[in-house]
Scaffold this motif. Structure first.
Motif, PDB file in Angstrom:
ATOM      1  N   THR A  29       0.853  -1.183   0.000  1.00  0.00           N
ATOM      2  CA  THR A  29       0.000   0.000   0.000  1.00  0.00           C
ATOM      3  C   THR A  29       0.886   1.230   0.000  1.00  0.00           C
ATOM      4  OG1 THR A  29      -1.725  -1.139   1.253  1.00  0.00           O
ATOM      5  CG2 THR A  29      -1.811   1.271   1.197  1.00  0.00           C
ATOM      6  N   VAL A  30       0.755   2.075  -1.017  1.00  0.00           N
ATOM      7  CA  VAL A  30       1.583   3.271  -1.119  1.00  0.00           C
ATOM      8  C   VAL A  30       1.116   4.310  -0.115  1.00  0.00           C
ATOM      9  CG1 VAL A  30       2.336   5.151  -2.621  1.00  0.00           C
ATOM     10  CG2 VAL A  30       2.099   2.839  -3.546  1.00  0.00           C
ATOM     11  N   ILE A  31       2.063   4.835   0.675  1.00  0.00           N
ATOM     12  CA  ILE A  31       1.774   5.872   1.661  1.00  0.00           C
ATOM     13  C   ILE A  31       2.132   7.255   1.127  1.00  0.00           C
ATOM     14  CG2 ILE A  31       2.342   6.722   3.973  1.00  0.00           C
ATOM     15  CD1 ILE A  31       2.948   3.823   4.751  1.00  0.00           C
ATOM     16  N   GLY A  32       3.250   7.344   0.426  1.00  0.00           N
ATOM     17  CA  GLY A  32       3.684   8.629  -0.106  1.00  0.00           C
ATOM     18  C   GLY A  32       4.975   8.477  -0.881  1.00  0.00           C
ATOM     19  N   ARG A  33       5.445   9.609  -1.414  1.00  0.00           N
ATOM     20  CA  ARG A  33       6.675   9.602  -2.206  1.00  0.00           C
ATOM     21  C   ARG A  33       7.783  10.334  -1.459  1.00  0.00           C
ATOM     22  NH1 ARG A  33       7.518  11.405  -8.601  1.00  0.00           N
ATOM     23  NH2 ARG A  33       9.772  10.991  -8.649  1.00  0.00           N
ATOM     24  N   ILE A  34       9.002   9.785  -1.544  1.00  0.00           N
ATOM     25  CA  ILE A  34      10.181  10.430  -0.967  1.00  0.00           C
ATOM     26  C   ILE A  34      10.780  11.304  -2.063  1.00  0.00           C
ATOM     27  CG2 ILE A  34      12.433  10.074   0.112  1.00  0.00           C
ATOM     28  CD1 ILE A  34      11.365   7.346   1.070  1.00  0.00           C
ATOM     29  N   ARG A  35      10.532  12.598  -2.001  1.00  0.00           N
ATOM     30  CA  ARG A  35      10.845  13.488  -3.120  1.00  0.00           C
ATOM     31  C   ARG A  35      12.316  13.852  -3.221  1.00  0.00           C
ATOM     32  NH1 ARG A  35       6.469  14.911  -5.749  1.00  0.00           N
ATOM     33  NH2 ARG A  35       4.427  14.728  -4.749  1.00  0.00           N
ATOM     34  N   GLU A  36      13.102  13.650  -2.154  1.00  0.00           N
ATOM     35  CA  GLU A  36      14.505  14.001  -2.214  1.00  0.00           C
ATOM     36  C   GLU A  36      15.299  13.062  -3.118  1.00  0.00           C
ATOM     37  OE1 GLU A  36      12.835  13.400   0.503  1.00  0.00           O
ATOM     38  OE2 GLU A  36      12.708  15.284   1.622  1.00  0.00           O
ATOM     39  N   ALA A  37      14.753  11.905  -3.429  1.00  0.00           N
ATOM     40  CA  ALA A  37      15.474  10.900  -4.212  1.00  0.00           C
ATOM     41  C   ALA A  37      15.518  11.280  -5.683  1.00  0.00           C
ATOM     42  CB  ALA A  37      14.811   9.537  -4.043  1.00  0.00           C
ATOM     43  N   SER A  38      16.581  10.875  -6.381  1.00  0.00           N
ATOM     44  CA  SER A  38      16.726  11.192  -7.797  1.00  0.00           C
ATOM     45  C   SER A  38      15.826  10.320  -8.664  1.00  0.00           C
ATOM     46  CB  SER A  38      18.190  11.012  -8.228  1.00  0.00           C
ATOM     47  OG  SER A  38      18.652   9.701  -7.934  1.00  0.00           O
ATOM     48  N   ASN A  39      15.521   9.097  -8.213  1.00  0.00           N
ATOM     49  CA  ASN A  39      14.589   8.224  -8.906  1.00  0.00           C
ATOM     50  C   ASN A  39      13.299   8.131  -8.095  1.00  0.00           C
ATOM     51  OD1 ASN A  39      16.377   7.409 -11.080  1.00  0.00           O
ATOM     52  ND2 ASN A  39      17.498   6.221  -9.537  1.00  0.00           N
ATOM     53  N   ALA A  40      12.278   7.525  -8.677  1.00  0.00           N
ATOM     54  CA  ALA A  40      11.012   7.381  -7.960  1.00  0.00           C
ATOM     55  C   ALA A  40      11.184   6.434  -6.780  1.00  0.00           C
ATOM     56  CB  ALA A  40       9.933   6.856  -8.905  1.00  0.00           C
ATOM     57  N   VAL A  41      10.906   6.943  -5.571  1.00  0.00           N
ATOM     58  CA  VAL A  41      10.996   6.137  -4.352  1.00  0.00           C
ATOM     59  C   VAL A  41       9.696   6.336  -3.576  1.00  0.00           C
ATOM     60  CG1 VAL A  41      12.256   5.682  -2.227  1.00  0.00           C
ATOM     61  CG2 VAL A  41      13.499   6.461  -4.257  1.00  0.00           C
ATOM     62  N   LEU A  42       8.978   5.257  -3.343  1.00  0.00           N
ATOM     63  CA  LEU A  42       7.681   5.322  -2.685  1.00  0.00           C
ATOM     64  C   LEU A  42       7.738   4.640  -1.324  1.00  0.00           C
ATOM     65  CD1 LEU A  42       5.483   4.362  -5.773  1.00  0.00           C
ATOM     66  CD2 LEU A  42       6.055   6.656  -4.956  1.00  0.00           C
ATOM     67  N   ILE A 278      35.410  10.339  -4.745  1.00  0.00           N
ATOM     68  CA  ILE A 278      34.556  10.774  -3.640  1.00  0.00           C
ATOM     69  C   ILE A 278      33.294  11.434  -4.195  1.00  0.00           C
ATOM     70  CG2 ILE A 278      34.391  12.280  -1.623  1.00  0.00           C
ATOM     71  CD1 ILE A 278      37.413  12.040  -1.356  1.00  0.00           C
ATOM     72  N   PRO A 279      32.113  10.996  -3.777  1.00  0.00           N
ATOM     73  CA  PRO A 279      30.873  11.674  -4.212  1.00  0.00           C
ATOM     74  C   PRO A 279      30.757  13.019  -3.519  1.00  0.00           C
ATOM     75  CG  PRO A 279      30.351   9.973  -2.612  1.00  0.00           C
ATOM     76  CD  PRO A 279      31.824   9.860  -2.887  1.00  0.00           C
ATOM     77  N   TRP A 280      30.257  14.010  -4.229  1.00  0.00           N
ATOM     78  CA  TRP A 280      30.090  15.343  -3.621  1.00  0.00           C
ATOM     79  C   TRP A 280      28.805  15.965  -4.100  1.00  0.00           C
ATOM     80  CZ3 TRP A 280      33.006  16.584   0.315  1.00  0.00           C
ATOM     81  CH2 TRP A 280      32.897  17.879   0.854  1.00  0.00           C
ATOM     82  N   PRO A 281      27.987  16.564  -3.239  1.00  0.00           N
ATOM     83  CA  PRO A 281      28.212  16.730  -1.803  1.00  0.00           C
ATOM     84  C   PRO A 281      28.202  15.393  -1.062  1.00  0.00           C
ATOM     85  CG  PRO A 281      25.976  17.343  -2.360  1.00  0.00           C
ATOM     86  CD  PRO A 281      26.681  17.135  -3.661  1.00  0.00           C
ATOM     87  N   PRO A 282      28.854  15.348   0.133  1.00  0.00           N
ATOM     88  CA  PRO A 282      29.020  14.059   0.816  1.00  0.00           C
ATOM     89  C   PRO A 282      27.740  13.441   1.324  1.00  0.00           C
ATOM     90  CG  PRO A 282      29.763  15.871   2.201  1.00  0.00           C
ATOM     91  CD  PRO A 282      29.507  16.461   0.846  1.00  0.00           C
ATOM     92  N   VAL A 283      26.671  14.231   1.457  1.00  0.00           N
ATOM     93  CA  VAL A 283      25.404  13.676   1.935  1.00  0.00           C
ATOM     94  C   VAL A 283      24.449  13.416   0.791  1.00  0.00           C
ATOM     95  CG1 VAL A 283      25.596  14.671   4.221  1.00  0.00           C
ATOM     96  CG2 VAL A 283      24.543  16.013   2.406  1.00  0.00           C
TER      97      VAL A 283
END
Length: 283
Positions: A29-42, A278-283
């Motif tokens: 059951t979908v509750i919502g979307r995590i919008r900070e992600a670069s791909n679709a994350v539900l 190293i990925p940047w920004p680190p977070v």
């Protein structure tokens, strides 16, 4: 009908096969979307056999194309990373399965309630930026970083055995994006790594914040885990058979090669110099 039992925060008792079954067979059951992600994350809930838990669903249809990875393949790599983690015995990746969902096939992974961030540690409890060129006791230096207004600071991570295990796992799966936001310390003391779509490339793509042990000898624990993993990756073994359904033959051969290289050298890898380390920004 009684309400389903709600599983507590992940622990040893609710991971592995039990959690895989709930994730694979339960009603999503979908509750919502995590919008900070670069791909679709539900964010979803999953219910099966009178048990309910929170989880993350990443449909293949929501994956952004990447120039160096096959289209529609990231979900399978997330599952493969979980299988490798389980084979080490370290349990560093939340239970993850590949299944059909409301928006088609995708990766479904147990949701982790991470510790709340501390205002005094904006990068989280395991990462930091310090003045000077010394990491300090209990920390490992990664690299100097530009922090604005012409200032530099030393990027460091904790000298933590949980992180060290994760550094070994990343070397095996060739993780191209180990950021601080992908480290989830749980209230029970366990550490989880998430977001493993950019993994298993046959070319060296290792990009991580966990370079503090580069060139240092592997721990005895790591060598034992790698030796067991090498056996599990032999042709016809259950792990090798499952991985062959998720990544290409060339990529599976590269996993074996990386494990053998780690065992042969007995050290944590160093940056190759052929890829941003190293990925940047680190977070």
């Amino acid at each position: 009908m009684p309400a389903p039992e709600r599983l507590p925060a992940p622990g040893v008792s609710d991971t592995g096969e039990k959690m895989e079954e709930i994730l694979a067979k339960g009603e999503l059951t979908v509750i919502g979307r995590i919008r900070e992600a670069s791909n679709a994350v539900l964010l979803c809930s999953v219910t099966y056999g009178g048990v309910s838990a929170d989880c993350v669903y990443k449909p293949v249809k929501g994956e952004r194309p990447l120039w160096d990875f096959p289209d529609g393949n990231l979900a399978r790599r997330e599952v493969a990373a979980y299988l490798i983690s389980e084979a080490t015995g370290w349990g560093l990746v939340p239970a993850t399965v590949l299944r059909d969902g409301p928006y088609g096939e995708g990766m479904v992974q147990r949701w982790i309630d991470a510790e709340e961030p501390d205002e005094d540690a904006p990068l989280g409890p395991l990462l930091g930026l310090v003045d000077g060129e010394e990491a300090g006791e209990g920390w490992k230096a990664v690299a100097l970083a530009e922090v604005g207004e012409g200032r530099t600071a030393l990027l460091v991570h904790a000298d933590d055995p949980r992180l060290r295990r994760l550094a070994v796992l990343d070397a095996v799966i060739n993780n191209g994006d180990r950021k601080g936001g992908h480290l989830l310390p749980a209230p029970d003391g366990r550490l989880y790594g998430i977001d493993h779509g950019v993994t298993f490339h046959a070319e060296d793509k290792l990009r991580t914040l966990l370079w503090g042990w580069a060139g240092e000898p592997l721990t005895g624990e790591a060598r034992e885990a790698l030796a067991a993993l090498a056996d599990a990756l032999t042709g016809g073994a259950p792990l090798a058979t499952r991985l062959a359904e998720l990544i290409t033959p060339v990529e599976l051969a590269a996993v074996r090669d990386r494990v053998e290289h780690l065992l042969r050298t007995g050290t944590h890898p160093r940056p190759s110099g052929q890829w941003p380390a190293i990925p940047w920004p680190p977070v």
